[in-house]
Scaffold this active site. Structure first.
Site, PDB file in Angstrom:
ATOM      1  N   CYS A 139     -17.480 -28.069 -35.493  1.00  0.00           N
ATOM      2  CA  CYS A 139     -17.301 -26.436 -35.139  1.00  0.00           C
ATOM      3  C   CYS A 139     -18.563 -25.860 -35.306  1.00  0.00           C
ATOM      4  O   CYS A 139     -18.956 -25.645 -36.449  1.00  0.00           O
ATOM      5  CB  CYS A 139     -16.087 -25.750 -35.926  1.00  0.00           C
ATOM      6  SG  CYS A 139     -14.559 -26.576 -35.903  1.00  0.00           S
ATOM      7  N   CYS A 191       0.128 -17.682 -46.974  1.00  0.00           N
ATOM      8  CA  CYS A 191      -0.402 -18.222 -45.710  1.00  0.00           C
ATOM      9  C   CYS A 191      -1.449 -19.583 -46.163  1.00  0.00           C
ATOM     10  O   CYS A 191      -2.164 -19.349 -47.021  1.00  0.00           O
ATOM     11  CB  CYS A 191      -1.167 -17.247 -44.899  1.00  0.00           C
ATOM     12  SG  CYS A 191      -1.887 -17.708 -43.484  1.00  0.00           S
ATOM     13  N   CYS A 226      -0.139 -17.509 -37.428  1.00  0.00           N
ATOM     14  CA  CYS A 226      -1.260 -16.644 -37.570  1.00  0.00           C
ATOM     15  C   CYS A 226      -2.075 -17.004 -36.519  1.00  0.00           C
ATOM     16  O   CYS A 226      -2.774 -18.299 -36.919  1.00  0.00           O
ATOM     17  CB  CYS A 226      -1.889 -16.634 -38.951  1.00  0.00           C
ATOM     18  SG  CYS A 226      -3.384 -15.778 -39.311  1.00  0.00           S
ATOM     19  N   CYS A 258     -16.205 -31.004 -44.313  1.00  0.00           N
ATOM     20  CA  CYS A 258     -15.484 -31.235 -43.307  1.00  0.00           C
ATOM     21  C   CYS A 258     -15.982 -32.025 -41.973  1.00  0.00           C
ATOM     22  O   CYS A 258     -17.054 -31.857 -41.551  1.00  0.00           O
ATOM     23  CB  CYS A 258     -14.975 -29.937 -42.705  1.00  0.00           C
ATOM     24  SG  CYS A 258     -13.757 -30.172 -41.293  1.00  0.00           S
TER      25      CYS A 258
HETATM   26 FE1  SF4 Z   1     -13.731 -27.905 -40.606  1.00  0.00          FE
HETATM   27 FE2  SF4 Z   1     -13.902 -26.495 -38.166  1.00  0.00          FE
HETATM   28 FE3  SF4 Z   1     -12.074 -25.900 -39.943  1.00  0.00          FE
HETATM   29 FE4  SF4 Z   1     -15.007 -25.413 -40.513  1.00  0.00          FE
HETATM   30  S1  SF4 Z   1     -13.569 -24.542 -38.659  1.00  0.00           S
HETATM   31  S2  SF4 Z   1     -13.338 -26.113 -41.700  1.00  0.00           S
HETATM   32  S3  SF4 Z   1     -15.623 -27.441 -39.405  1.00  0.00           S
HETATM   33  S4  SF4 Z   1     -12.233 -27.729 -38.914  1.00  0.00           S
END
Ligand code: SF4
Ligand code: SAM
Ligand code: DTB
Length: 334
Positions: free
Chosen positions: A75, A146, A206, A71
């Site tokens: 985060c 979901c 959710c 990703c």
């Molecule tokens: Fe990507 Fe953030 Fe979702 Fe993890 S929480 S998959 S880093 S968008």
């Protein structure tokens, strides 16, 4: 409403009997709840819980990571962010047959909702096309559906709704002013915008957060106040305890006091009396006694099955034993 359940500043709308309680749960009002003596807080939460739910019943949702890792977001809690080295290999979208097999097994084990998660910042229209096939197939098994796919663009929520999607998961994660310390590649308003698209498309929302990321008690109150202010309130509220994964920036965050976690569940229950409050990630590290306190505080759903997205969850057999010891039944009647 009596003094136990009434929000501090109930609006004219709730006094007029709107389907959704529209009291204004400010951050300060939630903070006051969090500061109550523990027994008083749990008593209030139990009282509210019993007005709206069978307190001895738990709903089971099973997760499947349909597209793992790689990703582009940052985060700080997430092992699926490509930039961290958390040992998660990026994989392409799972084939439909594999999704159907996992959903069938989840149904056999007693889950009533199947949640498919993808490590995308934002899905492409082609991705949505493939996910709609999965949603149709899972719904055909008689499961609630979901998905959590990241930020949605115009029209995408409608396509998911047309495929029969019941819920979209998109978490606010923490209080607005703490958000930037956890994620910098998007902002709080981006989250709110997607949530609005989901709601406007007629899909159930959710939406919850993560505790134990180094936030203050006031910031935990801020998260619950944000969730409770959504109108209508989210139908499902997942409360995650941070899973500290080696290689992520939050790997060495100080663990949250378990009783503070229970308090936050109780505040969520009181502020969102009709929502499913889900005791979510982090159960693998929780004692049975802590989980029992969470149910007492008003949690009435869990993620079920031995895997969350990339991290472990208690085995189904162990959960069934816990529910039996607590005299709790599940929505599937197991
Ligand atoms: Fe990507 Fe953030 Fe979702 Fe993890 S929480 S998959 S880093 S968008
Ligand atoms: N990429 C999409 C998104 O961010 O919305 C969907 C998948 S993302 C993994 C779904 C949610 O999982 C996050 O919003 C976060 O609340 C939760 N999550 C991720 N990693 C976690 C962790 N280590 N501990 C607890 N919750 C976590
Ligand atoms: C949510 O609030 N928690 C789930 C689900 N929604 C998608 C995800 C938890 C992920 C925990 C870390 C992992 O397994 O990768």
């Amino acid at each position: 409403m009596d003094s136990v359940t009434a929000p501090p500043a109930a609006s004219a709308e709730s006094a007029a009997g709107a389907a959704q309680p529209a009291g204004r749960w400010t951050r300060d009002a939630i903070l006051e709840l969090l500061e109550l003596p523990f027994a008083d807080l749990l008593w209030r939460a139990q009282t509210v819980h019993r007005q709206h739910f069978d307190a001895n019943r738990v709903q089971l949702s099973q997760l499947l990571s349909i597209k793992t890792g790689g990703c582009p977001e940052d985060c700080g809690y997430c092992p699926q962010a490509a930039r961290y080295h958390a040992g998660v290999d990026a994989t392409p979208l799972l084939p439909l047959e594999q999704v159907v097999a996992a959903a069938t097994a989840a149904r056999e084990a007693g889950a009533t909702r199947f949640c498919m998660g993808a490590a995308w910042r934002s899905p492409k229209d082609r991705d949505i096309e493939q996910v709609t096939e999965m949603v149709r197939a899972v719904a055909d098994l008689g499961l609630e559906t979901c998905v959590t796919l990241g930020m949605l663009r115009d029209g995408q929520a409608e396509r998911l709704k047309d495929a029969g999607l019941d819920y979209y998961n998109h978490n606010l994660d923490t209080a607005p002013e703490f958000y930037g310390q956890v994620t910098s590649t998007r902002d709080y308003q981006d989250r709110l915008d997607t949530l609005e698209r989901v709601r406007d498309a007629g899909i159930h929302v959710c939406c919850g957060g993560i505790l134990g990321m180094g936030e203050s008690r006031s910031q935990r109150a801020g998260l619950i106040a944000q969730l409770a202010a959504m109108h209508p309130q989210p139908e499902s509220v997942p409360i995650n305890n941070l899973v500290r994964v080696e290689g992520t920036p939050l790997a060495s965050a100080d663990p949250l006091d378990p009783l503070e976690f229970v308090r936050t569940i109780a505040a969520a229950r009181i502020a969102m009396p009709r929502s499913r409050v889900r005791l979510s990630a982090g159960r693998e590290e929780m004692s049975d006694e802590m989980q029992a306190l969470c149910f007492l505080a008003g949690a009435n759903s869990v993620f079920y099955g031995e895997q969350l997205l990339t991290t472990p969850n208690p085995r189904a057999q162990r959960d069934r034993e816990l529910f039996a010891r607590l005299g709790m039944s599940t929505d599937a009647g197991h």
